[in-house]
Design an enzyme around this catalytic site. Structure first.
Site, PDB file in Angstrom:
ATOM      1  N   TYR A  17      22.284 -12.468 -20.086  1.00 18.99           N
ATOM      2  CA  TYR A  17      23.665 -12.767 -20.461  1.00 18.99           C
ATOM      3  C   TYR A  17      24.375 -13.691 -19.472  1.00 18.99           C
ATOM      4  CZ  TYR A  17      23.084  -8.809 -23.624  1.00 18.99           C
ATOM      5  OH  TYR A  17      22.633  -7.961 -24.606  1.00 18.99           O
ATOM      6  N   HIS A  22      30.408 -15.354 -23.123  1.00 19.25           N
ATOM      7  CA  HIS A  22      31.135 -14.098 -22.909  1.00 19.25           C
ATOM      8  C   HIS A  22      31.280 -13.778 -21.420  1.00 19.25           C
ATOM      9  CE1 HIS A  22      33.019 -11.209 -25.408  1.00 19.25           C
ATOM     10  NE2 HIS A  22      32.069 -10.316 -25.534  1.00 19.25           N
ATOM     11  N   ASN A  68      32.102  -3.973 -23.823  1.00 20.95           N
ATOM     12  CA  ASN A  68      32.871  -3.056 -24.661  1.00 20.95           C
ATOM     13  C   ASN A  68      33.386  -1.827 -23.930  1.00 20.95           C
ATOM     14  OD1 ASN A  68      32.168  -4.906 -26.574  1.00 20.95           O
ATOM     15  ND2 ASN A  68      30.927  -3.520 -27.802  1.00 20.95           N
ATOM     16  N   ASP A  93      36.780 -14.615 -21.345  1.00 27.87           N
ATOM     17  CA  ASP A  93      36.559 -15.689 -22.302  1.00 27.87           C
ATOM     18  C   ASP A  93      37.602 -15.599 -23.415  1.00 27.87           C
ATOM     19  OD1 ASP A  93      35.126 -13.196 -22.930  1.00 27.87           O
ATOM     20  OD2 ASP A  93      34.439 -14.229 -24.719  1.00 27.87           O
ATOM     21  N   ASN A 114      37.002  -6.975 -27.214  1.00 24.04           N
ATOM     22  CA  ASN A 114      36.634  -5.578 -26.953  1.00 24.04           C
ATOM     23  C   ASN A 114      36.771  -5.172 -25.495  1.00 24.04           C
ATOM     24  OD1 ASN A 114      36.087  -5.006 -29.655  1.00 24.04           O
ATOM     25  ND2 ASN A 114      34.020  -5.826 -29.483  1.00 24.04           N
TER      26      ASN A 114
END
Length: 192
Positions: A17, A22, A68, A93, A114
């Site tokens: 990631y 994100h 989240n 973001d 989230n």
């Protein structure tokens, strides 16, 4: 006005990631830590990487819980050090801005983000500051999840890099308590 005492960068942990859209909030806090010579260390009790800006006493936080549930780390550290929401800055973001745009604001809704939703729920407040880093929108709501978890194209990445640099310039103002000055500087377009 008191300064920001906690700067949170939002993102997802893990190599797969680290270069995705994100993780723009992580990128900002990591760059600030590197610029200021701040070591970010794993702190299991906060489920995060944590560092301390010695000059201001402010904390840097990179939650390692996945986006989240970012609020878990924020609530643990802010609760322990009694940091009110109004002294927290969350870098994240922002789909509503094109790459290259960075904006600050205090409070407001969570606009379907989230990470912000979880922070607001866990600290019981919406009046924390947000540093919103534009990543653009794919144009179709149904592909947003894939879009934010993909890497930006080279031209987008360069625009985001410029927005990160501009954001880095205003963090000292945030730490010093000049949040209006930070917003003015960040939101002012430079003359070509």
């Amino acid at each position: 006005m008191s300064g920001i005492r906690l700067i949170v960068g939002l993102g997802n942990p893990g190599k797969q990631y680290e270069r995705t859209r994100h993780n723009a909030g992580f990128w900002l806090v990591e760059r600030f830590a590197a610029h200021e010579g701040i070591a970010l260390r794993s702190e299991p009790r906060y489920h995060a990487y944590v560092g301390r800006h010695e000059a201001s006493g402010a904390w840097l936080l990179l939650p390692q819980t996945f986006m989240n549930v970012s609020g878990k780390s924020v609530a643990l550290l802010a609760g322990f050090f009694k940091i009110p929401a109004a002294e927290i800055l969350v870098a994240h973001d922002e789909l509503d801005f094109v790459p290259g745009v960075a904006r600050m604001k205090q409070g407001g809704g969570v606009a379907g983000h989230n990470g912000l939703r979880d922070i607001a729920a866990r600290i019981g407040a919406l009046d924390f500051w947000r540093l919103r880093l534009g990543i653009g929108h794919p144009g179709d709501k149904s592909v947003v999840a894939d879009y934010v978890l993909a890497r930006p194209a080279p031209d987008e990445r360069e625009a985001i890099r410029r927005a990160l640099e501009k954001s880095l310039d205003v963090l000292p103002l945030c730490l010093a308590g000049d949040l209006q000055g930070a917003m003015l500087k960040l939101h002012t377009k430079e003359k070509a």
